[in-house]
Design a protein around this motif. Structure first.
Motif, PDB file in Angstrom:
ATOM      1  N   UNK A 104      -7.686   2.290 -10.634  1.00 39.39           N
ATOM      2  CA  UNK A 104      -7.366   2.873  -9.341  1.00 39.39           C
ATOM      3  C   UNK A 104      -6.156   2.133  -8.789  1.00 39.39           C
ATOM      4  N   UNK A 105      -5.113   2.884  -8.455  1.00 38.77           N
ATOM      5  CA  UNK A 105      -3.914   2.333  -7.834  1.00 38.77           C
ATOM      6  C   UNK A 105      -3.924   2.759  -6.373  1.00 38.77           C
ATOM      7  N   UNK A 106      -3.884   1.773  -5.479  1.00 33.87           N
ATOM      8  CA  UNK A 106      -3.964   2.052  -4.043  1.00 33.87           C
ATOM      9  C   UNK A 106      -2.771   1.454  -3.306  1.00 33.87           C
ATOM     10  N   UNK A 107      -2.468   2.069  -2.180  1.00 33.86           N
ATOM     11  CA  UNK A 107      -1.487   1.510  -1.259  1.00 33.86           C
ATOM     12  C   UNK A 107      -1.970   1.811   0.145  1.00 33.86           C
ATOM     13  N   UNK A 108      -2.049   0.790   0.966  1.00 35.15           N
ATOM     14  CA  UNK A 108      -2.532   0.910   2.335  1.00 35.15           C
ATOM     15  C   UNK A 108      -3.874   1.625   2.412  1.00 35.15           C
ATOM     16  N   UNK A 109      -4.753   1.334   1.475  1.00 37.32           N
ATOM     17  CA  UNK A 109      -6.101   1.907   1.481  1.00 37.32           C
ATOM     18  C   UNK A 109      -6.193   3.319   0.939  1.00 37.32           C
ATOM     19  N   UNK A 110      -5.085   3.915   0.557  1.00 37.90           N
ATOM     20  CA  UNK A 110      -5.099   5.272   0.017  1.00 37.90           C
ATOM     21  C   UNK A 110      -4.890   5.233  -1.495  1.00 37.90           C
ATOM     22  N   UNK A 111      -5.647   6.052  -2.202  1.00 39.68           N
ATOM     23  CA  UNK A 111      -5.548   6.115  -3.652  1.00 39.68           C
ATOM     24  C   UNK A 111      -4.305   6.916  -4.040  1.00 39.68           C
TER      25      UNK A 111
END
Length: 159
Positions: A104-111
């Motif tokens: 899973x790649x996330x940024x600022x809590x979004x996938x």
């Protein structure tokens, strides 16, 4: 006192911007091909963990990659020896490396991306490898580098 508080605030703010890669091994004692004895198995898994820790340098700031390793089949085949350590033999045939992982790649809590991947490299001995011959995971690292560069941080084509 205020300088140290300001430095701490800057440090906390910049920590949020750092990229992070974490790896966990799901039932490593059941993996298809890792060393049998616990000391060598732990060393191999630590080598994988250390490798994944280097990938955070390739991620854009603020992104987090979570990887679960579900199975590992190392390059070559392990041959038991009566005296001492087993030996890994690579013949370039049907003994290529294979890793099954979930990520899973996330940024600022979004996938941003996630998936379940079976990664393998059937041509592992016919390609140039940037890792040294002394690195026991050179073929697996090369395979994971290619997967990471293609699926996690794909290069933007020059226009």
């Amino acid at each position: 006192m205020t300088k140290s508080m300001l430095a701490a605030a800057v440090l906390l703010a910049s920590a949020a911007a750092w990229a992070d890669v974490s790896v966990t091994f799901v039932k490593p004692e059941e993996f298809a091909d890792v060393p049998r004895n616990s000391i060598d198995r732990d060393r191999t898994l630590k080598d994988f963990s250390d490798y994944f820790a280097t990938l955070n340098k390739k991620l854009p700031a603020g992104q987090n990659l979570k990887v679960e390793i579900l199975d590992i089949d190392l390059a070559g085949r392990l041959w038991p020896r009566r005296t001492g350590d087993d030996i890994r033999v690579m013949n370039g045939g049907a003994d290529w490396p294979h890793i099954h992982l979930r990520y899973t790649l996330e940024q600022n809590g979004q996938v941003l991306r996630s998936g379940d991947e079976h990664i393998s490299n059937m041509m592992y001995q016919q390609r140039i490898n940037r890792y040294s011959d002394g690195d026991p995971l050179r073929y697996e690292k090369q395979m994971l580098d290619e997967w990471f560069d293609k699926n996690i941080v794909p290069k933007v084509a020059a226009r």
